[in-house]
Write a protein that holds these residues in place. Structure first.
Motif, short mmCIF file in Angstrom:
data_model
loop_
_atom_site.label_atom_id
_atom_site.label_comp_id
_atom_site.label_asym_id
_atom_site.label_seq_id
_atom_site.Cartn_x
_atom_site.Cartn_y
_atom_site.Cartn_z
N THR B 160 -38.16 2.03 -7.53
CA THR B 160 -39.25 1.42 -6.78
C THR B 160 -39.01 1.53 -5.27
OG1 THR B 160 -39.35 -0.15 -8.59
CG2 THR B 160 -40.69 -0.67 -6.69
N THR B 161 -37.74 1.32 -4.86
CA THR B 161 -37.42 1.38 -3.44
C THR B 161 -37.75 2.75 -2.85
OG1 THR B 161 -35.61 -0.13 -3.91
CG2 THR B 161 -35.58 0.92 -1.75
N VAL B 162 -37.30 3.80 -3.55
CA VAL B 162 -37.53 5.16 -3.06
C VAL B 162 -39.03 5.45 -3.01
CG1 VAL B 162 -37.20 7.62 -3.59
CG2 VAL B 162 -35.30 6.04 -3.82
N LYS B 163 -39.73 5.05 -4.08
CA LYS B 163 -41.16 5.34 -4.16
C LYS B 163 -41.92 4.64 -3.02
CE LYS B 163 -44.72 5.87 -7.51
NZ LYS B 163 -44.85 6.65 -8.67
N VAL B 164 -41.62 3.34 -2.86
CA VAL B 164 -42.32 2.56 -1.83
C VAL B 164 -41.98 3.10 -0.44
CG1 VAL B 164 -42.44 0.26 -0.75
CG2 VAL B 164 -42.56 0.48 -3.24
N ALA B 165 -40.68 3.41 -0.21
CA ALA B 165 -40.26 3.89 1.11
C ALA B 165 -41.02 5.17 1.48
CB ALA B 165 -38.76 4.14 1.12
N ILE B 166 -41.10 6.11 0.51
CA ILE B 166 -41.78 7.39 0.82
C ILE B 166 -43.28 7.15 1.04
CG2 ILE B 166 -42.39 9.69 -0.06
CD1 ILE B 166 -39.68 9.73 -1.50
N MET B 167 -43.87 6.26 0.24
CA MET B 167 -45.31 6.01 0.40
C MET B 167 -45.61 5.30 1.73
SD MET B 167 -47.05 7.58 -1.71
CE MET B 167 -48.68 7.13 -1.19
N VAL B 168 -44.74 4.34 2.09
CA VAL B 168 -44.94 3.63 3.37
C VAL B 168 -44.84 4.63 4.53
CG1 VAL B 168 -43.88 1.95 4.95
CG2 VAL B 168 -44.22 1.36 2.56
N LEU B 169 -43.83 5.51 4.45
CA LEU B 169 -43.65 6.52 5.49
C LEU B 169 -44.88 7.42 5.57
CD1 LEU B 169 -41.52 7.76 7.48
CD2 LEU B 169 -40.92 9.31 5.66
N THR B 170 -45.38 7.82 4.39
CA THR B 170 -46.55 8.71 4.34
C THR B 170 -47.78 8.04 4.93
OG1 THR B 170 -45.66 9.59 2.29
CG2 THR B 170 -47.93 10.13 2.77
N ILE B 171 -48.01 6.78 4.52
CA ILE B 171 -49.20 6.07 5.01
C ILE B 171 -49.12 5.87 6.52
CG2 ILE B 171 -50.45 3.85 4.90
CD1 ILE B 171 -49.67 3.86 1.86
#
Lengths: 442, 236
Positions: B160-171
């Motif tokens: 979850t951490t990796v997924k959220v981190a990449i999505m936050v960075l992308t957004i």
């Protein structure tokens, strides 16, 4: 420039000038024994001696060549091969000195055992040899008899491929025992006990056939050469047999390599070959024994340490954490079964063979349908594999080597029985596509 | 009186009428352009549908895993349908813009110009979001599998951490591209990301002190004296 091409075709390998000169000097040979190596200075001397003794003792009337195809060793492996001499008088009471030659050369191409073999095949083809054998450079248990067992069936009985058959501890080679042997046997219908053994005998004709295949820039050149050689020989109808070589003792294979990487290398190679030979295996039913040469024997088993709790913990963790991923690979009933198995204690833990066969087939189908990255699919198999191995260890803890073989026979029969499950799912997509196209009309 | 009436009432009406007369051809041409656009968009859609069927795009997408990604992203249509709808929309938008242009109204022309200048930003933001989504899926799954195979408990948290981190960075990158709250978004992201990294480091440092000590001791020990293997089972 010390290099030039042997042939103009893009399938030929670049051989060094000195190798070409040696080939020109020899013109042709009867037997070629290849030793691929990479930093094996400690063990390769023993292997070279065993090969030379085997050729002198059993094939004194034949012209023989030993080829060391090296991957750029920095520990003096090639020097050891060049300088190793055998005092035949101390080994053999009576002997005739046959015609024995050495070719020591670094191979070209992608680093890996497959590229080393390619150079060996190319030299075999150039020398028009009748029979070849390849043996690993890290072997400690090789004897001169191995050479006879790998070469004789080709020279005298017309076989094209001689697979090794070793005496191994019941918990050695668990990937071979629980995946590679059962699936290769079920797919291609030949009971080759060690399809990824590493030491093989083959005819000059088969070596030339291997060279016609355009695989030398793929994973075959890196690590998948053993299963590729076996499967290619079987799927193309070459005459196959096995040779019992006794115990196989060698240096540990890359102790740093982790289990999921090993599993990925092996299963990925098997699946790639399934893609290539689907037209062959879809028509094969059951399996048949292949002739086995050599005197088969068993010895007592020394108890070894097995971390059962560790394996079961990883299995349970995998089912819990990778469950959502498995849902896109495995059917509902298998998911339900895994969930219930993960809750069982060590004493009641039993992974049935038919379930395991269906799981392996489902993972192969997932790779075929490219449901996600192949690396992810195969590496996620690791916890389930550990569950199967744990169940196997629990069931066979008190068993003798013969009883374990019988147990493995049951597992193989389950793979053969469940093959219809594989065929239905593997060709499901193509059937649907075909149906769609027919409905659409011209 | 007549002059006043003419100046106050009749003249504006005459002007309005005159302008309407002048505007009518523009309106008519605009309607015609829109009509032609509708027909062309529909024709392109039908033609493309046939072409995609011939090349079996749906099956190709299924094989490369694109269908799966789209379904996970909430798209229920088949990839070929989505492509056709997208192209239909683009063709239609082009003709709507042409129709608006043919009205020759300054305010609308200004708006269209601004929209066209902004359009590349929207396009880049959409591409960023799609890439981010695919990358977050790939890397989070790779981390999850590696963690499970290593036997790390609660591997799901890492996933979850990796997924959220990449999505936050992308957004964050997408919003920056769109120019929405440019500085605020970057500052907020820096604070959240920096805070999270600091918190995790602190947590690892405090909670994992003993583990780190044990690990280092084991490594040093392993270098000097080989430990007895725990598992003698050989997989290959």
């Amino acid at each position: 420039m010390a290099e030039s091409k042997v042939k103009e075709t893009n399938k030929s390998v670049v051989l060094r000038k000195e190798v070409q000169e040696k080939i020109a000097e020899l013109k042709e040979a009867d037997i070629l024994v290849g030793i691929p190596s990479y930093n094996n200075a400690k063990t390769i001397g023993h292997v070279v001696k065993a090969v030379q003794a085997g050729l002198t003792k059993y094939f004194p009337d034949y012209k023989s060549v030993l080829v060391n195809s090296d991957g750029g060793s920095v520990d003096g492996t090639m020097d050891v091969v060049k300088n190793t001499t055998l005092d035949l008088d101390s080994i053999l009471l009576q002997h005739r000195v046959g015609s024995f030659h050495k070719i020591v050369t670094p191979y070209q191409g992608i680093p890996g055992k497959g590229s080393a073999f390619r150079t060996i095949f190319e030299i075999a083809k150039e020398l028009n040899v009748k029979a070849c054998a390849v043996v690993d450079a890290d072997l400690r248990s090789i004897t001169p008899e191995w050479i006879e067992l790998l070469v004789r069936p080709v020279l005298d009985a017309g076989y094209d491929y001689v697979a090794p058959y070793y005496h191994r501890h019941k918990y050695d080679g668990t990937i071979t025992n629980t995946i590679v042997y059962p699936i290769t046997r079920a797919l291609y219908g030949k009971r080759i006990r060690q399809p990824i053994g590493g030491d093989f005998g083959f005819s000059g004709k088969l070596a030339a056939f291997y060279l016609t295949k355009d695989v030398w820039d793929t994973d075959v050149a890196r690590y998948g050469i053993d299963i590729w050689m076996t499967t290619t020989a079987v799927a193309n109808g070459f005459k196959i047999c096995q040779a019992f070589l006794g115990a196989k003792i060698h240096d540990p294979k890359d102790p740093g390599a982790d289990l999921s990487s090993m599993l990925h290398q092996v299963v990925n190679s098997v699946v790639n070959l399934m893609e290539e030979y689907e037209h062959v295996w879809k028509n094969v039913n059951g399996s048949e024994a292949v002739p086995t040469f050599g005197f088969v024997y068993t010895v007592g088993l020394e108890p070894i340490k097995v971390n059962l709790d560790g394996m079961l913990d990883k299995f349970r963790l995998g089912v819990k954490e990778l469950g959502r991923m498995y849902e896109s690979i495995l059917p509902g009933e298998l998911m339900w079964f895994l969930g219930s198995l993960a809750e069982k204690d060590k004493e009641d833990f039993h992974f049935p063979d038919n379930v395991w066969a269906e799981i392996i087939y489902s993972f192969a189908v997932a790779c075929h349908k490219k449901l996600m990255s192949t690396g992810h699919i195969i590496k996620s198999l690791t916890p389930l594999y550990l569950g199967k191995v744990a169940s196997f260890v629990i069931e066979t803890w008190e068993s003798t080597a013969d009883e374990v073989e019988q147990r493995l026979e049951q597992l193989c029969l389950a793979f053969e029985k469940e093959k219809t499950y594989l065929i239905d799912r593997w060709f499901e997509a193509e059937e649907t596509e075909k149906g769609d196209n027919e409905n659409k009309g011209p | 009186m007549q002059g006043v009436f003419d100046k106050i009432i009749a003249e504006p009406f005459r002007d309005l009428f005159q302008r309407m007369i002048e505007f009518l051809p523009n309106l008519l041409s605009s309607i015609i352009v829109l009509g032609i656009g509708l027909i062309i968009a529909w024709a392109v859609k039908v033609l493309l549908q046939k072409l995609l069927q011939i090349f079996n795009i749906d099956n190709v997408c299924k094989r490369v895993g694109l269908t799966d990604i789209l379904q996970k992203g909430g798209f229920k249509d088949s990839p070929s349908n989505l492509i056709c709808k997208g192209i239909y929309g683009i063709v239609l938008v082009i003709f709507v813009i042409m129709a608006l242009y043919s009205l020759k109204i300054d305010a609308i022309e200004n708006l269209i110009e601004k929209f066209f200048l902004y359009l590349p930003n929207i396009f880049v933001a959409i591409i960023l979001i799609i890439f981010g989504y695919v990358l977050s899926n790939f890397f989070s799954r790779a981390v999850l599998i590696a963690a499970v195979n290593r036997g790390i408990k609660h591997s799901g948290i890492l996933y979850t951490t990796v997924k959220v981190a990449i999505m936050v960075l992308t957004i964050t990158m997408a919003l920056e591209q769109l120019g929405i709250g440019k500085d605020t978004v970057i500052i907020a992201f820096s604070i959240i990301f920096g805070g999270a990294v600091f918190a995790v480091s602190l947590a690892f440092g405090l909670a994992g002190k003993e583990i780190a000590k044990e690990f280092l001791e084991k490594r040093i020990k392993r270098d000097s004296e080989p430990e007895e293997p725990e598992d003698e089972l050989k997989h290959l």
